[in-house]
Design an enzyme around this catalytic site. Structure first.
Site, PDB file in Angstrom:
ATOM      1  CE  LYS A   1      38.836 -89.425 -21.219  1.00 17.48           C
ATOM      2  NZ  LYS A   1      37.864 -88.788 -22.029  1.00 17.48           N
ATOM      3  CG  ASN A   2      35.054 -89.252 -19.453  1.00 14.56           C
ATOM      4  OD1 ASN A   2      35.903 -88.561 -19.844  1.00 14.56           O
ATOM      5  ND2 ASN A   2      34.653 -90.210 -20.117  1.00 14.56           N
TER       6      ASN A   2
ATOM      7  NE  ARG B   1      32.976 -83.265 -27.791  1.00  9.56           N
ATOM      8  CZ  ARG B   1      32.148 -82.636 -28.698  1.00  9.56           C
ATOM      9  NH1 ARG B   1      32.539 -81.837 -29.659  1.00  9.56           N
ATOM     10  NH2 ARG B   1      30.845 -82.344 -27.807  1.00  9.56           N
TER      11      ARG B   1
ATOM     12  CB  CYS C   1      35.683 -85.578 -32.063  1.00  8.99           C
ATOM     13  SG  CYS C   1      34.687 -86.775 -31.356  1.00  8.99           S
TER      14      CYS C   1
ATOM     15  NE  ARG D   1      31.435 -86.504 -28.469  1.00  7.79           N
ATOM     16  CZ  ARG D   1      32.571 -86.731 -27.772  1.00  7.79           C
ATOM     17  NH1 ARG D   1      33.596 -86.926 -28.129  1.00  7.79           N
ATOM     18  NH2 ARG D   1      32.395 -86.649 -26.338  1.00  7.79           N
ATOM     19  N   PRO D   2      27.263 -82.434 -31.198  1.00  9.14           N
ATOM     20  CG  PRO D   2      24.996 -82.143 -31.588  1.00  9.14           C
ATOM     21  CD  PRO D   2      26.157 -83.168 -31.828  1.00  9.14           C
ATOM     22  CB  VAL D   3      27.794 -77.931 -27.552  1.00  6.74           C
ATOM     23  CG1 VAL D   3      28.761 -78.820 -27.455  1.00  6.74           C
ATOM     24  CG2 VAL D   3      27.783 -76.667 -28.319  1.00  6.74           C
ATOM     25  CG  ASP D   4      21.702 -79.585 -29.652  1.00  7.28           C
ATOM     26  OD1 ASP D   4      22.650 -80.519 -29.665  1.00  7.28           O
ATOM     27  OD2 ASP D   4      20.638 -80.036 -29.578  1.00  7.28           O
ATOM     28  CG  LEU D   5      20.627 -81.338 -26.060  1.00  6.56           C
ATOM     29  CD1 LEU D   5      20.822 -82.882 -25.612  1.00  6.56           C
ATOM     30  CD2 LEU D   5      19.553 -81.402 -26.395  1.00  6.56           C
TER      31      LEU D   5
ATOM     32  CG  ASP E   1      33.193 -93.669 -23.076  1.00  2.62           C
ATOM     33  OD1 ASP E   1      33.096 -92.952 -22.257  1.00  2.62           O
ATOM     34  OD2 ASP E   1      32.699 -93.363 -24.159  1.00  2.62           O
TER      35      ASP E   1
ATOM     36  CB  ILE F   1      25.846 -93.100 -27.255  1.00  2.00           C
ATOM     37  CG1 ILE F   1      25.220 -94.323 -26.209  1.00  2.00           C
ATOM     38  CG2 ILE F   1      26.231 -92.087 -26.908  1.00  2.00           C
ATOM     39  CD1 ILE F   1      23.996 -93.820 -25.511  1.00  2.00           C
TER      40      ILE F   1
ATOM     41  NE  ARG G   1      41.991 -86.544 -25.924  1.00  2.22           N
ATOM     42  CZ  ARG G   1      40.951 -85.939 -26.532  1.00  2.22           C
ATOM     43  NH1 ARG G   1      40.722 -86.034 -27.816  1.00  2.22           N
ATOM     44  NH2 ARG G   1      39.974 -85.438 -25.923  1.00  2.22           N
TER      45      ARG G   1
END
Ligand code: EPZ
Length: 421
Positions: A22-23, A94, A118, A123-127, A308, A330, A400
């Site tokens: 999936k990932n 996401r 979530c 789970r920011p996306v700043d990076l 995971d 994590i 999912r």
């Protein structure tokens, strides 16, 4: 909402095929946006998240043919109608943020909804944004969207990630393939899904070195061409099903899997007393008589123990002969399966990012609630061993990330069925 009912206590015997990752697939699909020629992915998993990514790419104007019941995805992004990824789709998944880098690199502009948090964390996306800004993008965050522009295209840069991020590495890697000049990603994620993405991008004509190490170097090219690429096997699905016979007893062969894909889990399962072997057809897992031994495990970026698989391992350790410790380093809130396992008789104490699990001789079936993808499968695994019936609610979380889970487990003798409400 569908539920899954399991009557525990039946050892598992048989074979389980492992699907595409999936990932990996969720990063490979947006890569199609980088070329005006079609990208064909084979061995794609049939999952809700993949359908959501198809919906997102279609909303941008991609033409997607799902062949062989969805195992082959042919994605054409020649004429995009839009560069706007709407909140309605992004909020469902996401990984939608992974269209940002490719849209910016190929079209010089993108409007992508911020994914929001979530269940397992903020789970920011700043990076992701830092990397693209380093490469010359102008970003404006307003009304919940990232409005990104790079009218003259992106420029290669040195991007030094302050912490390891799979998604940010993937976004930057894809964007860098069409940037002018050289990009160096430092403290890059090393996950096999990154290596698979680099293999696919190279098949499309990208020039990449160092994937799988913490430093990746990309020489930008003018354009990428189409390709056909097989999605790698899902190492998290593999680990999940390796733990199934460990918890339920019996012996199961995971088809097509190799020891390397099992990563850090292999050694920890041997340490717990399970017998694992590579066969011509895959990996065989058997649980000898008696209870498993307790473990102390810390989740880390690859090649460390994967976050995971933390929930699934906890399900096993609730039955260990002694006290185990699981440290989740994590995500900040990834123990929501613990209270549900406690309802089944597990003895777990959570303090911040540390869970102490005192093993018990047996679990008892109970109605439990799924809260996120991996928590839900850990409850199914616990149900395989629990006395009596366990009913897991809200299993849309499960759909999912796990293809045909109840079929794969019942083929090995589990008493598991989906209740359609
Ligand atoms: C990917 O998420 C996976 N999802 C996750 O799998 C997996 O748990 C995670 O990597 C870690 O391995 C997909 O690949 C679609 P990260 P991602 O960026 O990329 C922080 C599953 O169950 N961070 O490596 O979102 C973040 O908050 C899912 O299949 C920032 O601070 O994970 C986290 O604490 C769940 N800023 C840490 O880094 C950022 O810009 C690692 O996140 C990005 C991340």
């Amino acid at each position: 909402m569908d539920r899954i009912a399991i009557r525990g206590g039946r050892p598992l015997h048989g074979e389980i095929p492992i699907s595409g990752a999936k990932n990996a697939c969720l990063a490979l699909m947006p890569a199609a946006l980088l070329s005006d020629e079609p990208l064909t992915l084979t061995n794609a998993p049939r999952l809700a998240d993949i359908r959501t990514m198809r919906e997102l790419l279609s909303s941008l104007g991609c033409e997607i043919a799902a062949l062989q019941e969805g195992k082959v995805l042919a994605i054409g992004a020649a004429d995009l109608a839009s560069q706007r990824a709407d909140y309605d789709i992004v909020r469902k998944m996401r990984a939608s943020i992974l269209v940002l880098g490719p849209l910016l690199a190929r079209h010089g502009r993108a409007e992508v909804s911020l994914p929001g948090g979530c269940a397992i964390g903020a789970r920011p996306v700043d990076l992701h944004l830092m990397a693209l800004e380093k490469m010359g993008a102008r970003l404006d965050l307003r009304d919940g969207y990232v409005h990104a522009e790079a009218p003259g295209g992106l420029t290669g840069a040195v991007v030094d990630f302050p912490l390891v991020s799979v998604g940010a590495t993937e976004n930057a890697l894809m964007a860098a393939t069409l940037a002018k000049g050289t990009t160096v990603l430092k403290n890059a994620a090393r996950e096999p899904e990154i290596v698979d993405l680099a293999d696919c991008l190279r098949a499309m004509g990208a020039r990449i070195e160092g994937e799988g190490t913490s430093q990746i170097t990309i020489e930008g090219v003018a354009a990428l061409h189409g390709a056909t690429h097989p999605v790698i096997a899902d190492r998290i699905e593999l680990g999940t099903y390796m733990l199934a016979p460990a918890i339920a007893g019996g012996e199961v062969e995971l088809l097509g899997a190799r020891r390397a894909q099992a990563g850090a889990l292999w050694d920890r399962m041997e340490e717990a007393g399970l017998s694992l072997s590579e066969t011509a057809g895959g990996i065989k897992v058997a649980r000898p008589e008696g209870r498993v031994k307790p473990l102390h495990v810390i989740t880390e970026p690859f090649p460390g123990f994967p976050t995971d698989l933390q929930a699934q391992l906890m399900a096993l350790l609730t039955l260990a002969d002694g006290e185990s410790v699981l440290e989740e380093r994590i995500f900040e809130n990834r123990f929501m399966h613990a209270p549900e396992l406690q309802r089944m008789g597990a003895r777990i104490e959570v303090h911040g990012g540390v869970a102490r699990i005192r093993g018990v001789p047996a679990l008892k079936g109970a109605p439990v609630m799924a809260t996120d993808l991996r928590a839900s499968v850990s409850l199914v695994l616990a149900g395989l061993a629990a006395e009596g019936e366990t009913v897991v609610g809200r299993i849309y979380h499960l759909d999912r990330g796990y293809e045909r889970l109840e079929e794969k487990l019942s083929a090995c003798g589990a008493d598991i069925r989906r209740l359609r409400d």
